[in-house]
Design a protein around this motif. Sequence first.
Motif, PDB file in Angstrom:
ATOM      1  N   SER A 289       7.271   2.457  -5.774  1.00  0.00           N
ATOM      2  CA  SER A 289       6.992   1.023  -5.659  1.00  0.00           C
ATOM      3  C   SER A 289       8.158   0.271  -5.039  1.00  0.00           C
ATOM      4  CB  SER A 289       6.669   0.429  -7.034  1.00  0.00           C
ATOM      5  OG  SER A 289       7.788   0.490  -7.885  1.00  0.00           O
ATOM      6  N   SER A 290       9.393   0.688  -5.353  1.00  0.00           N
ATOM      7  CA  SER A 290      10.559  -0.009  -4.825  1.00  0.00           C
ATOM      8  C   SER A 290      10.991   0.528  -3.467  1.00  0.00           C
ATOM      9  CB  SER A 290      11.729   0.121  -5.809  1.00  0.00           C
ATOM     10  OG  SER A 290      12.046   1.484  -6.013  1.00  0.00           O
ATOM     11  N   GLY A 291      10.520   1.701  -3.098  1.00  0.00           N
ATOM     12  CA  GLY A 291      10.940   2.304  -1.843  1.00  0.00           C
ATOM     13  C   GLY A 291       9.797   2.551  -0.878  1.00  0.00           C
ATOM     14  N   ALA A 292       8.987   3.582  -1.150  1.00  0.00           N
ATOM     15  CA  ALA A 292       7.942   3.994  -0.215  1.00  0.00           C
ATOM     16  C   ALA A 292       6.897   2.906   0.014  1.00  0.00           C
ATOM     17  CB  ALA A 292       7.271   5.273  -0.717  1.00  0.00           C
ATOM     18  N   MET A 293       6.485   2.225  -1.054  1.00  0.00           N
ATOM     19  CA  MET A 293       5.467   1.183  -0.904  1.00  0.00           C
ATOM     20  C   MET A 293       5.939   0.085   0.042  1.00  0.00           C
ATOM     21  SD  MET A 293       3.716  -1.285  -3.803  1.00  0.00           S
ATOM     22  CE  MET A 293       2.669  -0.067  -4.561  1.00  0.00           C
ATOM     23  N   VAL A 294       7.168  -0.387  -0.157  1.00  0.00           N
ATOM     24  CA  VAL A 294       7.690  -1.479   0.667  1.00  0.00           C
ATOM     25  C   VAL A 294       7.967  -1.010   2.087  1.00  0.00           C
ATOM     26  CG1 VAL A 294       9.508  -3.221   0.839  1.00  0.00           C
ATOM     27  CG2 VAL A 294       8.688  -2.521  -1.401  1.00  0.00           C
ATOM     28  N   TYR A 295       8.238   0.279   2.266  1.00  0.00           N
ATOM     29  CA  TYR A 295       8.517   0.799   3.609  1.00  0.00           C
ATOM     30  C   TYR A 295       7.231   1.100   4.387  1.00  0.00           C
ATOM     31  CZ  TYR A 295      10.288   3.700   7.390  1.00  0.00           C
ATOM     32  OH  TYR A 295      10.570   4.220   8.631  1.00  0.00           O
ATOM     33  N   PHE A 296       6.240   1.750   3.757  1.00  0.00           N
ATOM     34  CA  PHE A 296       5.051   2.203   4.474  1.00  0.00           C
ATOM     35  C   PHE A 296       3.961   1.136   4.587  1.00  0.00           C
ATOM     36  CE2 PHE A 296       6.763   6.402   3.208  1.00  0.00           C
ATOM     37  CZ  PHE A 296       6.756   7.015   4.449  1.00  0.00           C
TER      38      PHE A 296
ATOM     39  N   ARG B  70       4.536  -3.459 -14.848  1.00  0.00           N
ATOM     40  CA  ARG B  70       4.446  -4.441 -13.753  1.00  0.00           C
ATOM     41  C   ARG B  70       5.041  -3.923 -12.444  1.00  0.00           C
ATOM     42  NH1 ARG B  70       8.752  -9.412 -14.779  1.00  0.00           N
ATOM     43  NH2 ARG B  70      10.374  -8.575 -13.427  1.00  0.00           N
ATOM     44  N   LYS B  71       5.635  -2.731 -12.450  1.00  0.00           N
ATOM     45  CA  LYS B  71       6.325  -2.217 -11.272  1.00  0.00           C
ATOM     46  C   LYS B  71       5.454  -2.109 -10.014  1.00  0.00           C
ATOM     47  CE  LYS B  71      10.644  -1.513 -12.451  1.00  0.00           C
ATOM     48  NZ  LYS B  71      11.767  -2.097 -11.699  1.00  0.00           N
ATOM     49  N   PRO B  72       4.236  -1.518 -10.084  1.00  0.00           N
ATOM     50  CA  PRO B  72       3.420  -1.437  -8.865  1.00  0.00           C
ATOM     51  C   PRO B  72       3.060  -2.815  -8.307  1.00  0.00           C
ATOM     52  CG  PRO B  72       2.603   0.072 -10.528  1.00  0.00           C
ATOM     53  CD  PRO B  72       3.604  -0.811 -11.213  1.00  0.00           C
ATOM     54  N   ILE B  73       2.764  -3.765  -9.198  1.00  0.00           N
ATOM     55  CA  ILE B  73       2.445  -5.124  -8.747  1.00  0.00           C
ATOM     56  C   ILE B  73       3.672  -5.763  -8.124  1.00  0.00           C
ATOM     57  CG2 ILE B  73       1.591  -7.381  -9.481  1.00  0.00           C
ATOM     58  CD1 ILE B  73       0.212  -5.972 -11.822  1.00  0.00           C
ATOM     59  N   GLU B  74       4.818  -5.501  -8.703  1.00  0.00           N
ATOM     60  CA  GLU B  74       6.082  -6.002  -8.159  1.00  0.00           C
ATOM     61  C   GLU B  74       6.286  -5.476  -6.744  1.00  0.00           C
ATOM     62  OE1 GLU B  74      10.330  -4.854  -9.601  1.00  0.00           O
ATOM     63  OE2 GLU B  74       9.584  -6.384 -10.983  1.00  0.00           O
ATOM     64  N   GLY B  75       5.919  -4.211  -6.520  1.00  0.00           N
ATOM     65  CA  GLY B  75       6.028  -3.623  -5.189  1.00  0.00           C
ATOM     66  C   GLY B  75       5.153  -4.332  -4.172  1.00  0.00           C
ATOM     67  N   ILE B  76       3.947  -4.747  -4.583  1.00  0.00           N
ATOM     68  CA  ILE B  76       3.054  -5.490  -3.699  1.00  0.00           C
ATOM     69  C   ILE B  76       3.666  -6.837  -3.330  1.00  0.00           C
ATOM     70  CG2 ILE B  76       0.818  -6.670  -3.525  1.00  0.00           C
ATOM     71  CD1 ILE B  76       0.614  -3.664  -3.236  1.00  0.00           C
ATOM     72  N   TYR B  77       4.203  -7.542  -4.305  1.00  0.00           N
ATOM     73  CA  TYR B  77       4.830  -8.841  -4.034  1.00  0.00           C
ATOM     74  C   TYR B  77       5.985  -8.685  -3.048  1.00  0.00           C
ATOM     75  CZ  TYR B  77       2.219 -10.918  -7.933  1.00  0.00           C
ATOM     76  OH  TYR B  77       1.222 -11.381  -8.755  1.00  0.00           O
ATOM     77  N   LYS B  78       6.774  -7.625  -3.201  1.00  0.00           N
ATOM     78  CA  LYS B  78       7.883  -7.386  -2.274  1.00  0.00           C
ATOM     79  C   LYS B  78       7.363  -7.096  -0.871  1.00  0.00           C
ATOM     80  CE  LYS B  78      11.337  -5.588  -5.515  1.00  0.00           C
ATOM     81  NZ  LYS B  78      12.141  -4.405  -5.912  1.00  0.00           N
ATOM     82  N   THR B  79       6.300  -6.295  -0.791  1.00  0.00           N
ATOM     83  CA  THR B  79       5.758  -5.904   0.503  1.00  0.00           C
ATOM     84  C   THR B  79       5.244  -7.100   1.288  1.00  0.00           C
ATOM     85  OG1 THR B  79       5.119  -3.729  -0.354  1.00  0.00           O
ATOM     86  CG2 THR B  79       4.033  -4.476   1.661  1.00  0.00           C
TER      87      THR B  79
END
Length: 513
Positions: free
Chosen positions: A74-81, A150-159
Amino acid sequence: MSEKTKNLLPDQTLASKLISKGFWLYLFAILGLPLGYFVRVILSNDLTVSEVGIIYSLIGLMGILSTLSTLGISSGAMVYFLPKYIVDSNSDYVTTIYKIVRYINIGMTAIIGLAFYFFIQYFGTTYIEHPEATAILYIFLGVFLFLNLRKPIEGIYKTVQNVFVPKFTEFLKQVLISILVISFFLLGIGDLINYGYAFLVGGIVSYLIYYLVFRYKYSSQILAGKFIKDQELFKKIIFFGMSALIASNAMLIIKNIDLQMLLVIGGAESAGYYTNYMSLMAIVMFFLSPILGILFPIISELKSKGQMDKLELLQDFLYKYFIVFAFSIIFLLGVFGEEISVILFGEEFLYSGTLLTYLVIFAVFKLIFTINLAILMGIGEAKKRTNILVAVMILNIILNILLIPTLGALGAGIATGVSWAVIAITSFYFVYQHQKINFDWFFYGKNLLFLLVVSTIYYLFTKDIFVLENAYRWENLLYIVLIGVFTYLLMLGLNFKEAKIFVKELKRFRKSK
């Protein structure tokens, strides 16, 4: 394919991203900082130094464990891809990546949570020396669970670079914790357990807001596609995610291992002094962290669109203005560290200010590596970032083992400061290899000379102005505020021409389509 998915990342100029998003970041940072310090001040004045150390050591430990929950995806691959697939309107892959992250998150939360639950008695007797050790660990297990979910949702907000919801939610969480803490304090029932519950309630409310906003605003777009069994994509996500996980855990260990080792080797009292020292150290990054926090997704998007000229412009801008501003805070904290610590936390925490005076210079390295690591992640050099952090993590642990037994909290501070310096230097080398940075040496030189002269004058008269006793806290605060205002007015006059250039550079951002 879905046009609705593409709308997750609407076209904006670089200036629009930095200014509009920066507005919310700074607004909630300015509103939230007093609340965070307010809570810390109440705890420091109502609990023992050891109990303050226990609470903030557990907060750090929960941060380490929560990073494991998504294996770094969530903090790495999600925000990158995700930006690439959103720009291409590939809703199937957007949905696939999110579901992979969510499934891993649920599984890892269960595994880590159960393991922690079954070992609570052991942790309570070996990790924390306090009569309420087991009870406070159960409370922070709850903090861990809601932080994790909340981590996956947090990844969406960052993306999608939505900074409003996370910062607004964090602000509400701080408000709620502050209300509970002051209520317990005024009612005379403030203790380690009740203050622990305040953090738990704040975490529950934070998760609920994250989830409800996601369901209302993003779930239909994120889940618009179908799940695809693409083994190649899965391998890429896992590989990048594991690199991010190792790097994130290395960074968290560097950030928290000193506090954990102080708690075990030096005792809770040393941890108490150290945690308040680190909160004072954070003042250097307070005005800079909000913008730095969104660098990774912005750089990732710029790379996805092939706009490397904008990256160079952004990079030079950050190095020029942020470093000088950081030095202005560092010089003031170096002179008035003890005074600020007594103002905020009381005489009992004078040593926290002494640590700040000795070690605050290392904060500039933290700023530099924060910029550099965001750039390395954004341009896809996660492996280099990981290698740096893993090597420094090992160095940090060795330094802590060597220095804490003899120097205590000072040794932990030196270990962390040296680690920051090594990360800053090595990450700069890799960033500079990828893209040259243009330095304005005259701008750096005149400001550093000014700060050195002014700080020396302040230091010579400090003992004649301040009295380091609780009875003089408000008077000391007034002096600090007046000195700070005076210093920055002088800096504005010194840099009046650069201020005009600063405005022109913002206009250059606006013209960058």
